[in-house]
Motif scaffolding. Structure first.
Motif, PDB file in Angstrom:
ATOM      1  N   ASN A  21       0.927  -1.287  -0.062  1.00 34.44           N
ATOM      2  CA  ASN A  21       0.017   0.073   0.004  1.00 34.44           C
ATOM      3  C   ASN A  21       0.932   1.246   0.038  1.00 34.44           C
ATOM      4  O   ASN A  21       1.781   1.086   0.393  1.00 34.44           O
ATOM      5  CB  ASN A  21      -0.902   0.180   1.379  1.00 34.44           C
ATOM      6  N   TRP A  22       0.298   2.343  -0.210  1.00 36.51           N
ATOM      7  CA  TRP A  22       0.881   3.941  -0.107  1.00 36.51           C
ATOM      8  C   TRP A  22      -0.420   4.537   0.417  1.00 36.51           C
ATOM      9  O   TRP A  22      -1.552   4.178   0.383  1.00 36.51           O
ATOM     10  CB  TRP A  22       1.686   4.140  -1.267  1.00 36.51           C
ATOM     11  N   LEU A  33       2.877  12.113   0.030  1.00 36.96           N
ATOM     12  CA  LEU A  33       2.933  10.971  -0.330  1.00 36.96           C
ATOM     13  C   LEU A  33       3.740  10.039   0.616  1.00 36.96           C
ATOM     14  O   LEU A  33       4.696  10.310   0.840  1.00 36.96           O
ATOM     15  CB  LEU A  33       3.121  10.766  -1.740  1.00 36.96           C
ATOM     16  N   VAL A  34       3.111   8.944   1.170  1.00 33.05           N
ATOM     17  CA  VAL A  34       3.756   8.363   1.990  1.00 33.05           C
ATOM     18  C   VAL A  34       4.003   6.776   1.594  1.00 33.05           C
ATOM     19  O   VAL A  34       3.052   6.053   1.094  1.00 33.05           O
ATOM     20  CB  VAL A  34       2.945   7.996   3.601  1.00 33.05           C
ATOM     21  N   ASP A  35       5.187   6.630   1.124  1.00 29.96           N
ATOM     22  CA  ASP A  35       5.394   5.363   0.380  1.00 29.96           C
ATOM     23  C   ASP A  35       5.272   5.281  -1.116  1.00 29.96           C
ATOM     24  O   ASP A  35       4.262   6.474  -1.330  1.00 29.96           O
ATOM     25  CB  ASP A  35       5.111   4.183   0.748  1.00 29.96           C
ATOM     26  N   THR A  36       5.604   4.765  -1.818  1.00 32.15           N
ATOM     27  CA  THR A  36       5.517   4.703  -3.532  1.00 32.15           C
ATOM     28  C   THR A  36       5.411   3.239  -3.970  1.00 32.15           C
ATOM     29  O   THR A  36       5.199   3.148  -5.358  1.00 32.15           O
ATOM     30  CB  THR A  36       6.638   5.515  -4.320  1.00 32.15           C
ATOM     31  N   GLY A  40       7.520  -1.665  -9.983  1.00 35.94           N
ATOM     32  CA  GLY A  40       6.719  -1.890 -11.154  1.00 35.94           C
ATOM     33  C   GLY A  40       5.284  -1.155 -10.805  1.00 35.94           C
ATOM     34  O   GLY A  40       4.426  -1.386 -11.676  1.00 35.94           O
ATOM     35  N   ASP A  41       5.076  -0.654  -9.619  1.00 33.35           N
ATOM     36  CA  ASP A  41       3.930  -0.071  -9.453  1.00 33.35           C
ATOM     37  C   ASP A  41       3.783   1.640  -9.963  1.00 33.35           C
ATOM     38  O   ASP A  41       2.957   2.182  -9.517  1.00 33.35           O
ATOM     39  CB  ASP A  41       3.501   0.023  -8.022  1.00 33.35           C
ATOM     40  N   ARG A  42       4.807   1.951 -10.907  1.00 33.46           N
ATOM     41  CA  ARG A  42       4.911   3.462 -10.948  1.00 33.46           C
ATOM     42  C   ARG A  42       3.520   4.048 -11.826  1.00 33.46           C
ATOM     43  O   ARG A  42       3.187   5.005 -11.527  1.00 33.46           O
ATOM     44  CB  ARG A  42       6.121   3.723 -11.998  1.00 33.46           C
ATOM     45  N   HIS A  71       8.286  -0.299  -0.800  1.00 35.58           N
ATOM     46  CA  HIS A  71       8.079   1.097  -0.609  1.00 35.58           C
ATOM     47  C   HIS A  71       8.755   2.360  -1.093  1.00 35.58           C
ATOM     48  O   HIS A  71       8.196   3.507  -1.051  1.00 35.58           O
ATOM     49  CB  HIS A  71       8.086   1.197   1.271  1.00 35.58           C
ATOM     50  N   LEU A  72       9.812   1.949  -1.414  1.00 35.23           N
ATOM     51  CA  LEU A  72      10.695   2.917  -1.931  1.00 35.23           C
ATOM     52  C   LEU A  72      10.561   3.270  -3.581  1.00 35.23           C
ATOM     53  O   LEU A  72      11.442   3.970  -4.201  1.00 35.23           O
ATOM     54  CB  LEU A  72      12.255   2.843  -1.982  1.00 35.23           C
ATOM     55  N   GLY A  73       9.754   2.266  -4.183  1.00 32.27           N
ATOM     56  CA  GLY A  73       9.917   1.985  -5.407  1.00 32.27           C
ATOM     57  C   GLY A  73      10.107   2.991  -6.365  1.00 32.27           C
ATOM     58  O   GLY A  73      11.054   3.154  -7.575  1.00 32.27           O
TER      59      GLY A  73
END
Length: 248
Positions: A21-22, A33-36, A40-42, A71-73
């Motif tokens: 999740n983010w 924005l908390v986490d990303t 591959g979720d961009r 989380h850093l993605g």
């Protein structure tokens, strides 16, 4: 699986994916924005910002709970393309910079392939870029103690153990705790549902992670937004008690 974007409080949205999740916090035209998510979720991340009427250039800062790839993605992408500040606990800054890695290793995953749920989860992780290194240029520690001057006025709550600098975020005005991986409500490799800790194999120091639950129990919030699993409603102290019972 498409991202499920749900408003959980005024200006606060949980973006729930199958494996991570983010959180998006809005205030006027600006966003925290908390986490990303995974690398591959961009596109899902960009779509989630559009779903709440925002855009990546409106992100005032990315707050990172911890510097694992899921989380850093896209933090490095936002930093490079839009100049978005990436903020973490000071102990997590070198982790985000890529100086070291405190993340479950491939050999550990292989040793646990016998566990239900691990093989399909591992395949999805590979497809999502979960084994990629995604260091951030110039990650920064929080500029001050207490509430941050960002949308939602998030208050960092240090919760070391999962990583050295893991940090949750309290949104006092919304009654929300963003718990990252310190306290979750579900995971593909766990048979449990509801408040729990991640399986032991994911923690850098499990004993410290367990001790950090005490810090979360002191947070006055009744909505829990975890890094994995759906939103949980109810006093956080009760969620912590249940997670502790299950961790014995």
């Amino acid at each position: 699986m498409r991202a499920d974007v749900r408003q959980v409080a005024d200006g606060t949205y949980l973006v729930h994916r199958r494996d991570v999740n983010w959180v998006i916090v809005t205030e006027g035209d600006a966003v925290t924005l908390v986490d990303t998510g995974y690398p591959g979720d961009r596109q899902a991340l960009l779509d989630s910002l559009a779903a709440v009427g925002s855009a990546p250039e409106a992100v005032a800062a990315v707050l990172v709970t911890h510097a694992h790839a899921d989380h850093l993605g896209s933090a490095a992408h936002l930093r490079a393309v839009h100049g978005t500040p990436v903020l973490l606990h000071e102990a997590e800054v070198p982790h985000a910079r890529g100086d070291f890695l405190q993340q479950i290793t491939v050999p550990t995953v292989l040793r646990n392939l016998w566990r239900p749920g691990v093989p399909p989860w591992a395949v999805r992780v590979l497809r999502s870029g979960g084994t990629r290194r995604v260091p951030v240029a110039d990650p920064a520690p929080f500029p001050a103690e207490g509430a941050l001057d960002l949308p939602g006025r998030p208050v960092p709550v240090p919760t070391p153990g999962h990583t050295d600098g893991h940090c949750a975020y309290h949104l006092p005005g919304a009654g929300v705790l963003i718990s990252g991986d310190a306290l979750i409500s579900g995971h593909a490799t766990s048979r449990l549902r509801g408040p729990q800790m991640l399986p032991d194999m994911f923690h850098h120091e499990r004993a410290r992670a367990l001790a950090s639950l005490d810090r979360l129990a002191d947070v006055d919030a009744d909505v829990l937004l975890p890094g994995h699993g759906p939103a949980h409603h109810g006093p956080v102290k009760d969620a912590v008690r249940r997670a502790r019972e299950r961790a014995r």
